[in-house]
Design a protein around this motif. Structure first.
Motif, short mmCIF file in Angstrom:
data_model
loop_
_atom_site.label_atom_id
_atom_site.label_comp_id
_atom_site.label_asym_id
_atom_site.label_seq_id
_atom_site.Cartn_x
_atom_site.Cartn_y
_atom_site.Cartn_z
N TRP B 9 0.83 -1.20 0.00
CA TRP B 9 0.00 0.00 0.00
C TRP B 9 0.86 1.26 0.00
N GLY B 10 0.65 2.13 -1.00
CA GLY B 10 1.35 3.40 -1.01
C GLY B 10 2.79 3.34 -1.46
N GLU B 38 -3.60 1.12 -4.75
CA GLU B 38 -4.47 2.18 -5.26
C GLU B 38 -3.83 2.86 -6.49
N HIS B 39 -2.80 2.20 -7.03
CA HIS B 39 -2.05 2.78 -8.15
C HIS B 39 -2.36 1.98 -9.42
N SER B 40 -2.94 2.68 -10.41
CA SER B 40 -3.32 2.00 -11.65
C SER B 40 -2.12 1.39 -12.37
N ASN B 64 -13.44 2.43 -5.46
CA ASN B 64 -13.04 3.39 -6.47
C ASN B 64 -11.52 3.55 -6.47
N GLY B 65 -10.91 3.09 -7.53
CA GLY B 65 -9.47 3.25 -7.67
C GLY B 65 -8.63 2.40 -6.74
N ILE B 66 -9.20 1.30 -6.26
CA ILE B 66 -8.40 0.36 -5.46
C ILE B 66 -8.50 -1.02 -6.10
N TRP B 67 -7.34 -1.59 -6.40
CA TRP B 67 -7.31 -2.89 -7.07
C TRP B 67 -6.83 -3.98 -6.12
#
Lengths: 163, 76, 210
Positions: B9-10, B38-40, B64-67
């Motif tokens: 994460w991050g 959360e990074h595409s 939303n925006g979390i894979w």
């Protein structure tokens, strides 16, 4: 059909499709702007204007009105808006905070190096590398080799300090 | 068939993938590695890498925006 | 998997589309040229985000993870751009339309600049374009990187004189002037083609297939 629509809206698009579209857009910019796409020159000019207005830089004569007539302003602004819109269209908008202070410092230092390096080389990855090579300029190829070497050095730093 | 998870994460690209590669070395065939980002670009990069290595990869956008990714080690 | 935290941002999207439409309409009253460039800029940002295109990844990943997918895509982008630029330049010179290409002067500072840029973009997690894209995606890290970029660019621009004075500078070399257009294009595309094969070989080797 529905899956294709899903992919178009959510992404990700295939890298090679991105490459082709970006290539065409790059050529279109050259036609409309009569000079190639570039990012950092415009950023620097805006920075000069802000710095002058804050009283920390000597005036180089850039006015707000003038800045708003520069093509670079609209290319950069458009890019930012376009990227945001792409994220929004896919409902992927979210604020992504920095989660470790080491990344704050690497971002700051990285940005400083990039800005400095880009301006002494007359351009960045887009202006000097992509469009330097696209312009059949020898300088572009030399810059590309330098950036690749720098990437190698940066990768070593990443492994040592950011893992 | 064990499940493992690492925290990416991050983390900046490509640190998550480097960590995933390292973790995979210590895993058995059939084990699953679970990741969330959360990074595409990170998510895409892991999927592309997994497919190139012929691992089984499942990617799902869970918020939303979390894979959320599940990587199955199919071979050494 | 619990999907209740996945909500549509459609309302925000509609609002944003209206905002963009308004912006474009206003701009078109002032200048069609600037409107087109704004539209091109928006397209760049959109495509870069959707295809997860990253120039840093193209140069960094062969080194760090042995992947060259983006490297090869970037080589394709280079090839298309070389051909397109040549065509446009030739077309413009036929019609006596002034057009400038990025044939920059060369000096020690070109190499130093490239090295610094390469190091910087890996540390910042994006190049100048990547920073703008990631700001659009909402990454705080790239907000900070942008701040650094702004300061660095002013420092760089203002130090250019010093670099020139100390190390000198040669004028840019426009290869078609020396080799002619066809040999230049053939040479450049051949080099890209070799690099492409090399990139493909490299990935296969790293994956243990070669």
């Amino acid at each position: 059909m529905k899956k294709t629509l899903q992919t178009i809206i959510h992404g990700p698009w295939a890298y090679w499709i991105g490459a082709i579209i970006l290539g065409l857009l790059n050529i279109l910019v050259l036609i409309v702007r009569r000079q190639p796409w570039g990012v950092t020159l415009n950023i620097e000019i805006w920075a000069e204007w802000v710095g002058t207005n804050l009283g920390i830089l000597n005036d180089r004569g850039f006015t707000f009105k003038e800045l708003m007539t520069f093509s670079g302003t609209y290319l950069n602004l458009g890019l930012l808006l376009g990227a945001f819109w792409a994220t929004l269209v896919a409902s992927q908008v979210r604020f992504r905070p920095i989660r470790d202070k080491k990344f704050f410092f690497s971002a700051l230092i990285g940005g400083l190096f990039m800005g400095y390096g880009a301006r002494i080389a007359y351009g960045c990855n887009v202006g000097a590398l992509l469009n330097g090579i696209a312009s059949s300029s020898l300088t572009g190829w030399i810059f590309a080799m330098a950036v690749f070497s720098g990437t190698w050095l940066g990768s070593k730093l990443l492994l040592k300090y950011l893992m | 068939m064990a499940n493992f998870a690492i925290d990416i994460w991050g983390e900046m690209c490509p640190i998550p993938l480097i960590k995933a590669k390292k973790k995979l070395l210590s895993m058995q065939c059939g084990d699953i590695l679970v990741l969330e980002t959360e990074h595409s670009c990170t998510s895409r990069g892991i999927v592309v890498w997994a497919k190139a290595n012929r691992y089984i990869i499942k990617e799902e956008e869970v918020a939303n925006g979390i894979w959320h990714l599940e990587l199955t080690k199919t071979h050494d | 998997m619990n999907n209740s935290s996945l909500h549509s941002q459609r309302n925000l999207n509609i609002g944003f589309i209206l905002f963009l439409t308004l912006l474009i309409t206003l701009l078109s009253q002032i200048s069609i040229r600037l409107t087109l460039l704004m539209a091109l800029g928006i397209s760049f940002g959109f495509v870069l985000q959707k295809s997860r295109f990253c120039l840093v990844s193209a140069l960094r990943d062969p080194i760090l993870i042995g992947m060259t997918q983006l490297t090869r895509a970037f080589l394709l982008l280079l090839g298309i751009s070389i051909l397109g630029f040549a065509l446009v330049f030739w077309g413009a010179s036929q019609r006596n339309i002034p057009l400038s290409l990025n044939v920059f002067p060369l000096g020690v500072h070109t190499v130093v600049g490239g090295l610094l840029f390469g190091i910087g973009m890996v540390l910042a997690g994006g190049c100048s374009t990547g920073i703008l894209v990631r700001i659009g995606e909402g990454f705080a890290m790239q907000f900070v990187a942008f701040f650094g970029l702004v300061i660095g660019s002013v420092l760089g621009e203002r130090s250019l004189k010093n670099w020139r004075n100390v190390f000198g500078e040669w004028p840019g070399v426009f290869l078609p002037d020396i080799l002619g257009w066809i040999p230049t294009l053939l040479l450049e595309l051949s080099v890209l083609s070799v690099l492409w094969q090399l990139a493909r070989w490299w990935q296969k080797k790293q994956l243990g297939e070669w």
